[in-house]
Enzyme design. Structure first.
Site, PDB file in Angstrom:
ATOM      1  NE  ARG A  38      63.703  51.659  26.735  1.00 32.51           N
ATOM      2  CZ  ARG A  38      63.057  51.862  27.649  1.00 32.51           C
ATOM      3  NH1 ARG A  38      63.710  51.443  29.032  1.00 32.51           N
ATOM      4  NH2 ARG A  38      61.658  52.005  27.875  1.00 32.51           N
ATOM      5  CE  LYS A 201      41.424  50.739  36.699  1.00 33.80           C
ATOM      6  NZ  LYS A 201      42.385  50.870  37.884  1.00 33.80           N
ATOM      7  N   GLY A 357      52.377  50.615  25.886  1.00 35.59           N
ATOM      8  CA  GLY A 357      52.909  49.284  26.098  1.00 35.59           C
ATOM      9  C   GLY A 357      52.092  48.237  25.641  1.00 35.59           C
ATOM     10  N   GLY A 380      55.277  56.705  29.175  1.00 41.97           N
ATOM     11  CA  GLY A 380      54.637  58.024  29.805  1.00 41.97           C
ATOM     12  C   GLY A 380      55.131  59.178  29.104  1.00 41.97           C
TER      13      GLY A 380
HETATM   14  P1  AMP Z   1      45.553  49.904  30.015  1.00 43.82           P
HETATM   15  O1  AMP Z   1      46.683  49.644  31.054  1.00 43.82           O
HETATM   16  O2  AMP Z   1      44.311  50.972  30.791  1.00 43.82           O
HETATM   17  O3  AMP Z   1      46.041  50.697  28.813  1.00 43.82           O
HETATM   18  O4  AMP Z   1      44.628  48.431  29.851  1.00 43.82           O
HETATM   19  C1  AMP Z   1      45.170  47.636  29.232  1.00 43.82           C
HETATM   20  C2  AMP Z   1      44.466  46.410  29.678  1.00 43.82           C
HETATM   21  O5  AMP Z   1      43.116  46.497  29.287  1.00 43.82           O
HETATM   22  C3  AMP Z   1      44.671  45.125  28.899  1.00 43.82           C
HETATM   23  O6  AMP Z   1      45.582  44.323  29.691  1.00 43.82           O
HETATM   24  C4  AMP Z   1      43.415  44.670  28.386  1.00 43.82           C
HETATM   25  O7  AMP Z   1      43.385  42.984  28.815  1.00 43.82           O
HETATM   26  C5  AMP Z   1      42.513  45.207  29.201  1.00 43.82           C
HETATM   27  N1  AMP Z   1      41.116  45.251  28.731  1.00 43.82           N
HETATM   28  C6  AMP Z   1      40.855  45.501  27.457  1.00 43.82           C
HETATM   29  N2  AMP Z   1      39.538  45.503  27.194  1.00 43.82           N
HETATM   30  C7  AMP Z   1      38.958  45.061  28.254  1.00 43.82           C
HETATM   31  C8  AMP Z   1      37.690  44.680  28.834  1.00 43.82           C
HETATM   32  N3  AMP Z   1      36.426  44.619  27.965  1.00 43.82           N
HETATM   33  N4  AMP Z   1      37.365  44.243  29.911  1.00 43.82           N
HETATM   34  C9  AMP Z   1      38.557  43.882  30.844  1.00 43.82           C
HETATM   35  N5  AMP Z   1      39.795  44.230  30.420  1.00 43.82           N
HETATM   36  C10 AMP Z   1      40.105  44.804  29.157  1.00 43.82           C
END
Ligand code: AMP
Length: 399
Positions: A38, A201, A357, A380
């Site tokens: 940074r 999610k 990230g 963000g």
């Molecule tokens: P997010 O913080 O919502 O962007 O999610 C990132 C995380 O999603 C990472 O740590 C991945 O390991 C997880 N991820 C991706 N695909 C899957 C899956 N099929 N089942 C569980 N976790 C997942």
């Protein structure tokens, strides 16, 4: 973009520039900087101002102090700053406001830098207090915003301060590049425009999906969030991640896609494991038919081939979120395939933006850091921009 001034053409000779940077760097227990990116990224902006014959007052936050914690003092950055700017006199003001700081700013000579103490030591910063902003503004002649990662906050020194410089406010080089890159995707993209969304999610990405549905030609869905769509379409997803309360929302998105003519791509097949572990027993199943005792953790081969084809035929690509549990090597192939295909598309001339990230960690893991048009680390702020929100830090410069 329509900022009134541009750093590249502005003449800083004899001016004191207040530069809002994001020096929120990780420090270890010995208070040494663990990652200097940074600071390094702000150097071209600093050099331009100094080379013109201007001086600089650096303004930043560090962490989330509650009680002026010593560990969160920007003083700890001084040795590194001095090492990367060895010919520059750099001073430290141990309060970001106050009479002593005012005098230090007044005495600053052309070619010199004054680093102010952590602005978040004062609650006025996050409250967007106008008097606090006015006092810091009084130290400089011109305001340079070089902290895109804070642009979604209406804090005193990330937004409010700009009003005290109606004709002398502008983006720093890095922030300008970040906003230009996002605009290339979200405002005037070369088509076809493809967005690839993954991660765990759907609930955290709803606003992004809704905004993208009005803009993209193709939307590729991967990661854990794909399962909520699969279930919404009547699929059987075994132990896979699913947000049941989001099923109605997923159904609305499916309907909206029909109305807007967006091609949405869901997974066709999946690599599943019998437990959430790198050494899980693995098997491939149709995405709509995963056994009860298995959990979908990566893209299957047919999905990889389909997604790769869409990516390689795109002219603009936005990628946010991993396609599977990429942290586990045995479930990282889908994320690697996307990282590689987006890199190949870049080679073929597509404009590609990778952000968020986990996508950035994935790209680092696969040693593909230099393979894209732009990698955004703004977190963000980037996500809110993609959601279609107007960011206070951008409005402050452009209004
Ligand atoms: P997010 O913080 O919502 O962007 O999610 C990132 C995380 O999603 C990472 O740590 C991945 O390991 C997880 N991820 C991706 N695909 C899957 C899956 N099929 N089942 C569980 N976790 C997942």
């Amino acid at each position: 973009m329509c900022a009134k001034q541009s750093l590249k053409t502005y003449n800083f000779k004899g001016k004191k520039a207040l530069v809002r940077v994001d020096y929120n760097v990780p420090l270890n227990e010995e208070l040494q900087i663990q990652d200097t990116k940074r600071i390094d990224a702000s150097l071209p902006t600093l050099h331009k101002i100094l080379d013109d014959g201007g001086s600089i007052i650096l303004v930043s936050h560090l962490g989330r102090p509650k009680n002026k914690e010593y560990q969160l003092s920007l003083k700890h950055l001084m040795p590194y700053l001095k090492s990367v700017l060895p010919d520059v006199n750099i001073y430290f003001a141990d309060q970001c406001i106050g009479e002593q700081t005012k005098q230090m700013a007044a005495k600053l000579q052309a070619g010199e830098i004054l680093l102010l103490e952590n602005v978040r030591y004062f609650t006025e910063e996050e409250a967007g207090d106008e008097n606090f902003a006015r006092e810091i503004a009084s130290y400089g002649d011109v305001f340079v915003h070089e902290a895109f990662s804070t642009a979604h906050r209406k804090h005193a020194t990330t937004a409010v301060i700009a009003k005290f410089f109606p004709n002398d406010k502008m983006y720093g080089l890095l922030m300008e590049k970040e906003i230009d890159s996002l605009a290339k995707v979200m405002q005037n993209p070369k088509r076809p425009l493809t967005a690839i969304l993954g991660g765990s999610k759907i609930s955290t990405k709803i606003k992004i999906i809704n905004n993208l549905m009005t803009k993209v030609d193709n939307l590729i869905i991967g990661g854990g969030m794909d399962f909520t769509f699969q279930k919404a379409m009547g699929g059987h997803i075994g132990k896979s991640l699913c947000e049941d309360d989001m099923i109605p929302v997923a159904q609305e998105i499916l309907q909206k896609a029909k109305e807007t003519n967006v091609n949405i791509y869901y997974t066709i097949d999946r690599i599943a494991g019998d437990k959430f572990s790198n050494d899980a027993r693995r098997a491939i199943y149709p995405a709509k038919n995963i056994p009860d005792d298995m959990e979908g953790m990566d893209l299957g081969p047919e999905t990889c081939i389909k997604y790769r084809d869409v990516i390689l035929n795109s002219a603009t690509i936005l990628w946010n979120g991993p396609m599977g549990v990429f942290e586990m090597d045995n479930f990282s192939i889908g994320t690697f395939m996307v990282a590689d295909a987006v890199a190949k598309a870049t080679e073929k001339g597509a404009f590609t933006l990778v952000g968020g990230g986990d996508s950035v960690s994935a790209v680092n893991k696969f040693h593909l850091t230099d393979s894209y048009s732009y990698i955004s680390t703004a977190g963000g702020a980037m996500l809110e921009y993609i959601e279609g929100k107007q960011l206070p830090g951008i409005l402050a410069i452009e209004e």
